[in-house]
Design a protein around this motif. Structure first.
Motif, PDB file in Angstrom:
ATOM      1  N   VAL A 129       5.760   6.908   0.752  1.00  0.00           N
ATOM      2  CA  VAL A 129       6.999   7.297   0.071  1.00  0.00           C
ATOM      3  C   VAL A 129       7.463   6.141  -0.814  1.00  0.00           C
ATOM      4  O   VAL A 129       7.218   4.972  -0.508  1.00  0.00           O
ATOM      5  N   ALA A 130       8.138   6.459  -1.909  1.00  0.00           N
ATOM      6  CA  ALA A 130       8.587   5.441  -2.880  1.00  0.00           C
ATOM      7  C   ALA A 130      10.113   5.407  -2.989  1.00  0.00           C
ATOM      8  O   ALA A 130      10.799   6.359  -2.587  1.00  0.00           O
ATOM      9  N   ASN A 131      10.615   4.321  -3.524  1.00  0.00           N
ATOM     10  CA  ASN A 131      12.018   4.228  -3.981  1.00  0.00           C
ATOM     11  C   ASN A 131      13.088   4.370  -2.912  1.00  0.00           C
ATOM     12  O   ASN A 131      14.221   4.773  -3.209  1.00  0.00           O
ATOM     13  N   ASP A 155       7.239   4.153   3.876  1.00  0.00           N
ATOM     14  CA  ASP A 155       6.723   3.681   2.591  1.00  0.00           C
ATOM     15  C   ASP A 155       5.384   2.961   2.731  1.00  0.00           C
ATOM     16  O   ASP A 155       4.916   2.306   1.804  1.00  0.00           O
ATOM     17  N   THR A 156       4.754   3.037   3.913  1.00  0.00           N
ATOM     18  CA  THR A 156       3.383   2.543   4.109  1.00  0.00           C
ATOM     19  C   THR A 156       2.427   3.740   4.164  1.00  0.00           C
ATOM     20  O   THR A 156       2.851   4.887   4.009  1.00  0.00           O
ATOM     21  N   MET A 157       1.137   3.457   4.453  1.00  0.00           N
ATOM     22  CA  MET A 157       0.135   4.531   4.457  1.00  0.00           C
ATOM     23  C   MET A 157       0.198   5.410   5.680  1.00  0.00           C
ATOM     24  O   MET A 157      -0.465   6.445   5.730  1.00  0.00           O
ATOM     25  N   TYR A 180       0.112  -3.173   8.455  1.00  0.00           N
ATOM     26  CA  TYR A 180       1.384  -2.804   7.809  1.00  0.00           C
ATOM     27  C   TYR A 180       2.246  -2.110   8.862  1.00  0.00           C
ATOM     28  O   TYR A 180       1.738  -1.623   9.879  1.00  0.00           O
ATOM     29  N   PRO A 181       3.561  -2.065   8.623  1.00  0.00           N
ATOM     30  CA  PRO A 181       4.468  -1.537   9.653  1.00  0.00           C
ATOM     31  C   PRO A 181       4.377  -0.028   9.837  1.00  0.00           C
ATOM     32  O   PRO A 181       3.921   0.703   8.950  1.00  0.00           O
ATOM     33  N   ASP A 206       6.497  -0.717  -0.330  1.00  0.00           N
ATOM     34  CA  ASP A 206       6.089  -0.117  -1.612  1.00  0.00           C
ATOM     35  C   ASP A 206       6.103  -1.134  -2.753  1.00  0.00           C
ATOM     36  O   ASP A 206       5.571  -0.875  -3.821  1.00  0.00           O
ATOM     37  N   GLU A 207       6.650  -2.327  -2.503  1.00  0.00           N
ATOM     38  CA  GLU A 207       6.539  -3.394  -3.512  1.00  0.00           C
ATOM     39  C   GLU A 207       5.081  -3.792  -3.731  1.00  0.00           C
ATOM     40  O   GLU A 207       4.737  -4.391  -4.743  1.00  0.00           O
TER      41      GLU A 207
END
Ligand SMILES: [Zn+2]
Length: 262
Positions: free
Chosen positions: A227-229, A198-200, A175-176, A155-156
């Protein structure tokens, strides 16, 4: 013999006991010290699945305070945009659409698998059964019926669609995600009700066959994507509150996702 001094001490003790009893304790499952928002703000600047310049999200004013006396908008979006939930119907016929997922599956223990180190050097990293075993070595067995989220650190990259999708010269995104083996282990032996990341996608970006999606959908397991944070949530002990839009026949939809942290 009762005198005023004894009476005053008695009152103080009673008050102290009352206050102590009312203080939320660790044994109270409703007790939490903070609420962490795991949701990206829904707007037209989020990375989209297709990687198009034009956002699938649009909002237009229906009324504004200056001219109409009220502020109101019309908005439209893809179901799988921003922080969102995949309903089992997304990849399996006859399974729950987003409005049909029982509410009791939406408030659950939250497990965070921190795989940042592995994902940093390998954009195609898949969360493994060994990652789950490492978590259990540290925190004990994953509680039954939990939601398990992979914290990849991706998410960075959220503010750059190019970096978030990470499409390479093979025309695949990189992406993972989760490995099928880890998803099977979590669903079959730990009865998880949801996977998050936190990926798509819970499948790694470079897949063309979506094995995790097909497997989990058949098992009535939902996904939370983008997802974030997750950096702000401890690996164990939090409770997740998942609030997707209750969209009739929805294959998924934007979701507010909150972590209650003790
Ligand atoms: Zn989705």
């Amino acid at each position: 013999m009762l005198n005023w001094k004894t009476f005053a001490i008695g009152c103080s003790l009673a008050l102290a006991l009352l206050l102590f009893a009312r203080k939320p304790s660790m044994s109270n499952p409703n007790a939490h010290r903070a609420v962490i928002d795991l949701t990206h703000t829904l707007n037209d600047r989020s990375p989209n699945w297709e990687g198009t310049e034009k956002s699938p999200f649009q909002a237009t004013d229906l009324g504004n305070l200056e001219h109409d006396g009220y502020y109101s908008r019309h908005f439209s979006t893809e179901e799988h945009y921003g922080t969102h939930l995949d309903a089992p119907a997304h990849f399996a016929a006859g399974m729950w659409t987003v409005d049909q997922i029982p509410a009791e599956r939406l408030v659950r223990p939250l497990v965070i698998l921190d795989v940042r180190n592995a994902a940093k050097n390998n954009a195609d990293y898949e969360v493994s059964v060994q990652d789950v075993a490492a978590w259990e070595d540290a925190h004990g067995q994953i509680p039954e019926g939990a939601v398990v989220m992979a914290y990849t650190g991706w998410d960075e990259r959220w503010n750059s669609q190019r970096e978030f999708r990470n499409e390479q010269s093979d025309h695949l995104t990189h992406y993972p995600g989760f490995s099928l083996e880890a998803a099977k282990f979590l669903v079959k032996t730990r009865d998880v009700v949801g996977l998050g990341i936190d990926t798509m996608s819970v499948d790694k970006g470079a897949t063309t066959t979506y094995p995790v999606h097909y497997f989990t959908s058949q098992e009535s397991v939902y996904h939370l994507e983008n997802v974030a944070n997750l950096a702000l949530v401890p690996p164990a002990g939090a409770t997740v509150v998942v609030a997707p839009v209750k969209l009739e026949n929805g294959s998924g939809g934007p979701a507010r996702v909150l972590a209650l942290v003790r």
